[in-house]
Design a protein around this motif. Structure first.
Motif, short mmCIF file in Angstrom:
data_model
loop_
_atom_site.label_atom_id
_atom_site.label_comp_id
_atom_site.label_asym_id
_atom_site.label_seq_id
_atom_site.Cartn_x
_atom_site.Cartn_y
_atom_site.Cartn_z
N PHE A 17 1.61 -4.88 53.86
CA PHE A 17 3.03 -4.58 53.66
C PHE A 17 3.22 -3.91 52.31
O PHE A 17 3.97 -2.94 52.17
CB PHE A 17 3.87 -5.86 53.69
CG PHE A 17 4.29 -6.28 55.06
CD1 PHE A 17 4.87 -5.37 55.93
CD2 PHE A 17 4.11 -7.58 55.50
CE1 PHE A 17 5.27 -5.74 57.19
CE2 PHE A 17 4.50 -7.97 56.76
CZ PHE A 17 5.08 -7.05 57.62
N ALA A 18 2.53 -4.44 51.30
CA ALA A 18 2.68 -3.87 49.96
C ALA A 18 2.11 -2.46 49.91
O ALA A 18 2.72 -1.55 49.34
CB ALA A 18 1.99 -4.77 48.95
N LEU A 19 0.93 -2.27 50.53
CA LEU A 19 0.28 -0.95 50.46
C LEU A 19 1.07 0.09 51.26
O LEU A 19 0.95 1.29 50.99
CB LEU A 19 -1.15 -1.04 51.00
CG LEU A 19 -2.13 -1.70 50.04
CD1 LEU A 19 -3.50 -1.83 50.70
CD2 LEU A 19 -2.25 -0.92 48.75
N ALA A 20 1.84 -0.36 52.21
CA ALA A 20 2.64 0.59 52.98
C ALA A 20 3.73 1.21 52.11
O ALA A 20 4.32 2.23 52.46
CB ALA A 20 3.26 -0.10 54.18
N LYS A 21 3.98 0.58 50.97
CA LYS A 21 5.02 1.12 50.08
C LYS A 21 4.41 2.15 49.14
O LYS A 21 3.32 1.97 48.62
CB LYS A 21 5.62 -0.01 49.26
CG LYS A 21 6.26 -1.05 50.14
CD LYS A 21 7.58 -1.51 49.61
CE LYS A 21 8.26 -2.35 50.63
NZ LYS A 21 7.64 -3.68 50.75
N GLN A 35 2.38 9.67 55.62
CA GLN A 35 3.32 8.94 56.48
C GLN A 35 2.57 8.08 57.48
O GLN A 35 2.91 6.94 57.72
CB GLN A 35 4.18 9.98 57.22
CG GLN A 35 5.39 9.38 57.91
CD GLN A 35 6.48 9.04 56.92
OE1 GLN A 35 6.64 9.74 55.91
NE2 GLN A 35 7.21 7.98 57.16
N LYS A 36 1.49 8.70 58.02
CA LYS A 36 0.74 8.02 59.06
C LYS A 36 0.06 6.76 58.53
O LYS A 36 0.10 5.71 59.16
CB LYS A 36 -0.31 8.98 59.62
CG LYS A 36 -0.71 8.64 61.05
CD LYS A 36 -1.59 9.72 61.64
CE LYS A 36 -2.46 9.11 62.72
NZ LYS A 36 -3.77 9.74 62.79
N GLN A 37 -0.51 6.90 57.34
CA GLN A 37 -1.17 5.74 56.73
C GLN A 37 -0.20 4.57 56.55
O GLN A 37 -0.53 3.44 56.88
CB GLN A 37 -1.73 6.13 55.36
CG GLN A 37 -3.13 6.70 55.42
CD GLN A 37 -3.55 7.20 54.06
OE1 GLN A 37 -2.75 7.75 53.31
NE2 GLN A 37 -4.82 7.01 53.74
N SER A 38 0.98 4.90 56.05
CA SER A 38 1.97 3.85 55.84
C SER A 38 2.27 3.13 57.14
O SER A 38 2.35 1.90 57.19
CB SER A 38 3.26 4.43 55.28
OG SER A 38 3.05 4.84 53.97
#
Lengths: 111, 114, 540
Positions: A17-21, A35-38
């Motif tokens: 969740f944190a890395l998606a930011k 975008q895709k990685q997130s």
């Protein structure tokens, strides 16, 4: 051993969740996330947090839910400390996290 | 919400003087009134509402009481927040008084006190 | 109240929170310590440290029949005329076996006379030395809702309303913190009151389910005092009727003066074990032993079910017949009510969950502490240079310093007094408590005349020293110390000392941080008091 697995799943979830930011990803990897990685991070996070909850509930019902709440608190605390004070360590923490996850998972699978 | 207009001429009438004193402290009074609506009003409403609930719930006596007792805090805190969320103090007091008294009336009818 | 919902919620959150924050901090602090109530009590009675942990389940259960039989024989020998006997069996958290009887009541008095207890080492069956008179963890447990010096009923009302405010503040806090998941992990360092806000948010978000659960269920534990009305309307005889309905084992037979022999304990225990195979019994008590009206109550542990009502059986002790037993299958409402109490007390928790509870409790303390510090900081930041602080601000700052730093210091004083007061002191337990309150009062007086950063710094050092001295004095005055606890696998005692040392470390860090702000005459007038004092000074 199953506690370790549940906790590591929970930690992995919040880590993702944190890395998606954007900010946190940049702090750790020094590059921008696509975008895709997130999106992928978010999907992994949801899967692993639900899996963690599921394992807790299946194993110990009501008591498991309590444990799960505790795991969430502990993981957020750990991640908060690392992301704000030692962002460079996050990589290693994640590696340890995944290793422990695999080890405890395979231990349970074997036994 | 705030006090109505007051006669301009200085007067010795104690009622008017009281009103003037009120106007000066109108904010403080509003706050006090709102807190008492939340604490006392909320308490009274919750008490009568859950008592009514314990009578009308289609469960065995002890179950009905235990369930309504477990819900009290939820109801109380909702009322508390609602009191602060509504703009007009008048609406707050009227709603609380009306609902509480109607709940109380229903209890009285059900228990045959009247 | 204000122009829109969001603003009025913010306003309410601030004021409702500020009004009760110190009291709620005390309640949270004491409550967090009480999660380890039995462990703290064990620590405060070094005479019991030599009793080793009871064996694991099958062996422990096998021993219970013998322990009960011996206990009854012992009590029949020592106090045949007492009106109550009790045998508490060893559990993993309380390793000692206790035989107790009620001391004779004052002439004509109906008040309970108090227990005379004998501590037995379950391994040898011999009575151990009478442990020192100390309340230990029970002091914090009672402080948690009885506030010690107040009348219990008044205190509970006060605590109830404070928790209600807390719950309201929590809910409104969720409402006003719009970006609750967005910046879950971010903590902006060195940003004045911003950092405090972040610390406040993080500590509340990370254990939010716990905070709401513990406040709600806490109110539920006292609910029949706060809202007896549903029971009063539904039952003719009010609460008594309800309790008799819910707990069938509550029946009391009228005391008779006629004497009658007790049935053999084996007869009763056989029935218990046929009903509950492998029951892990916790206590066996007899009311009016050797009388015609004698009854036996047998209680078993709930294990890790989320359930607070212990399985109980009530027997006629003369004929040995089963009179009542607690319901095996609870109805839905009973489950809801009962599980809430269980969640709050956390008696069900195994060590892992207990530590997680503790962690969440600490997060709660930090949440409250950062909240009230933030209020004062914001007002200070908004003040103009030549403005003097208002009385309200001074009061809040004093209370902040006195409660946040005074309470841990007082706790340390309590533990130090426990080790240093001579064992033979009269009313020893009360003197320990006195030490607690005197220390706290001293800190409060100290903050009256000054409460600047310098005072925070001094108190941080004082706290650090006090925290270190607890395990140090323990090592000097008793046979055990941190190392021996580890070698003997006495983990409860080991973690107690460890938590003290961790707290000391945190206080030292806080002091260091405060020092960096104290020394340079900050060129920037913009507030740069930034520390997040680690206010997590619980004792485990």
């Amino acid at each position: 051993m199953s506690e370790l697995l549940q906790f590591n799943l929970c930690l992995l979830a919040f880590n993702c969740f944190a890395l998606a930011k954007f900010n946190h990803y940049r702090d750790v990897f020094k590059t921008r996330p696509s975008q895709k990685q997130s999106q992928q991070f978010i999907i992994v996070a949801w899967i692993s947090i639900l899996l963690s909850l599921l394992l807790c509930v299946v194993e110990r019902q009501g008591y498991g839910v309590l444990l799960f709440c505790g795991y969430m608190a502990l993981s957020v605390l750990l991640l908060m400390i690392f992301y704000s004070f030692k962002a460079s360590w996050v990589k290693y923490i994640s590696a340890v996290n995944v290793t422990l996850l695999l080890l405890s998972g395979s231990y349970i699978a074997v036994i | 919400m705030y006090a109505q207009s007051i006669n301009k001429a200085p007067t010795r009438n104690p009622l008017v003087r009281l009103k003037m004193a009120c106007k000066a402290n109108v904010y403080a009074l509003c706050v006090i009134s709102r807190f008492s609506a939340a604490i006392v009003g909320g308490y009274v409403f919750t008490a009568v509402f859950t008592s009514l609930l314990s009578l009308i719930l289609p469960l065995s006596k002890s179950d009905a009481v235990l369930l309504s007792v477990s819900l009290t805090i939820l109801i109380y805190s909702c009322v508390f927040i609602w009191v602060f969320a509504i703009k007009s103090l008048k609406t707050v007091w009227i709603t609380i008084l009306l609902t509480s008294s109607s709940c109380f009336l229903s209890i009285a009818l059900l228990k045959g006190w009247l | 109240m204000k122009e829109n919902f969001f603003r009025s919620m913010t306003w309410m959150h601030t004021w409702v929170g500020l009004l009760v924050c110190w009291l709620v901090y005390l309640v949270f602090f004491a409550g967090t310590v009480s999660f380890f109530r039995d462990e703290v009590t064990l620590w405060s009675k070094p005479e019991l440290h030599s009793i080793s942990k009871p064996p694991a389940e099958p062996i422990r259960i096998a021993q219970q029949r013998e322990q009960i039989t011996n206990g009854i024989a012992y009590l029949a020998n020592t106090a045949p005329d007492s009106s109550r006997w009790r045998i508490s069996l060893p559990t993993t958290r309380e390793p000692q076996l206790v035989y107790a009887y009620e001391k004779p009541r004052a002439e004509g008095s109906k008040r309970f006379g108090g227990w005379q207890t004998y501590i037995i080492n379950p391994e040898t069956g011999e009575a151990t030395a009478q442990p020192r008179d100390s309340k230990g963890g029970n002091f914090f447990y009672r402080l948690h809702f009885d506030l010690h010096y107040l009348d219990a009923r008044t205190a509970r009302y006060i605590v109830c309303f404070a928790s209600l405010f807390m719950l309201v503040a929590l809910i409104s806090g969720v409402v006003i913190h719009k970006r609750i998941f967005k910046d879950m992990f971010s903590f902006r360092k060195n940003k004045g009151s911003r950092s405090w806000l972040d610390a406040h948010n993080v500590s509340s978000v990370l254990a939010l389910p716990f905070h709401i659960m513990i406040t709600y269920t806490g109110l539920i534990t006292l609910i029949f005092m706060l809202f007896p009305y549903p029971a009063l309307t539904a039952y003719e005889d009010g609460l008594k009727g309800l309790f008799n309905d819910v707990t069938p084992t509550n029946i009391r037979t009228k005391s008779s003066t006629q004497s009658a022999p007790l049935v053999s304990t084996d007869y009763i225990l056989d029935q218990v074990y046929t009903n509950w195979q492998s029951a892990d019994l916790t206590s066996f008590s007899i009311r009016d032993p050797n009388k015609a009206s004698a009854t036996v109550t047998v209680r078993a542990s709930t294990a890790d079910l989320v359930k607070d009502q212990t399985p109980t059986m009530l027997f006629n002790a003369v004929s040995g017949e089963l009179m009542a037993q607690s319901a095996q299958e609870l109805t839905t409402s009973e489950v809801i009510y009962d599980s809430m109490t269980a969640l709050h007390t956390g008696r069900l928790a195994n060590p892992l969950l207990r530590w997680l509870y503790f962690l969440c409790g600490v997060a709660g303390c930090i949440m409250i502490a950062t909240g009230c510090i933030m209020w004062a900081k914001r007002i200070r930041e908004r003040m103009k240079k030549d403005q003097t602080a208002s009385f309200g601000l001074k009061l809040v700052e004093s209370l902040n310093l006195a409660t946040l730093m005074g309470l841990p210091l007082a706790t340390c004083a309590f533990f130090i007094a426990n080790r240093l007061l001579p064992v033979s002191t009269v009313q020893r337990a009360d003197k320990e408590i006195l030490a607690f309150f005197i220390t706290w009062l001293a800190v409060a007086l100290f903050t009256l005349f000054k409460r600047a950063k310098m005072q925070w710094y001094l108190l941080a050092w004082l706290n650090a020293v006090a925290c270190i001295s607890v395990p140090l004095i323990n090592a000097l005055t008793t046979k055990g110390n941190l190392v021996s606890y580890m070698l003997n696998a006495q983990w409860a005692l080991f973690s107690f000392d460890l938590v003290c040392l961790v707290c000391a470390l945190l206080f030292i860090l806080q002091a260091k941080k405060l020092r960096t702000q104290l020394s340079p005459p900050a060129p920037n007038t913009r507030s740069n008091r930034v520390t997040k004092p680690p206010l997590m000074e619980q004792k485990g």
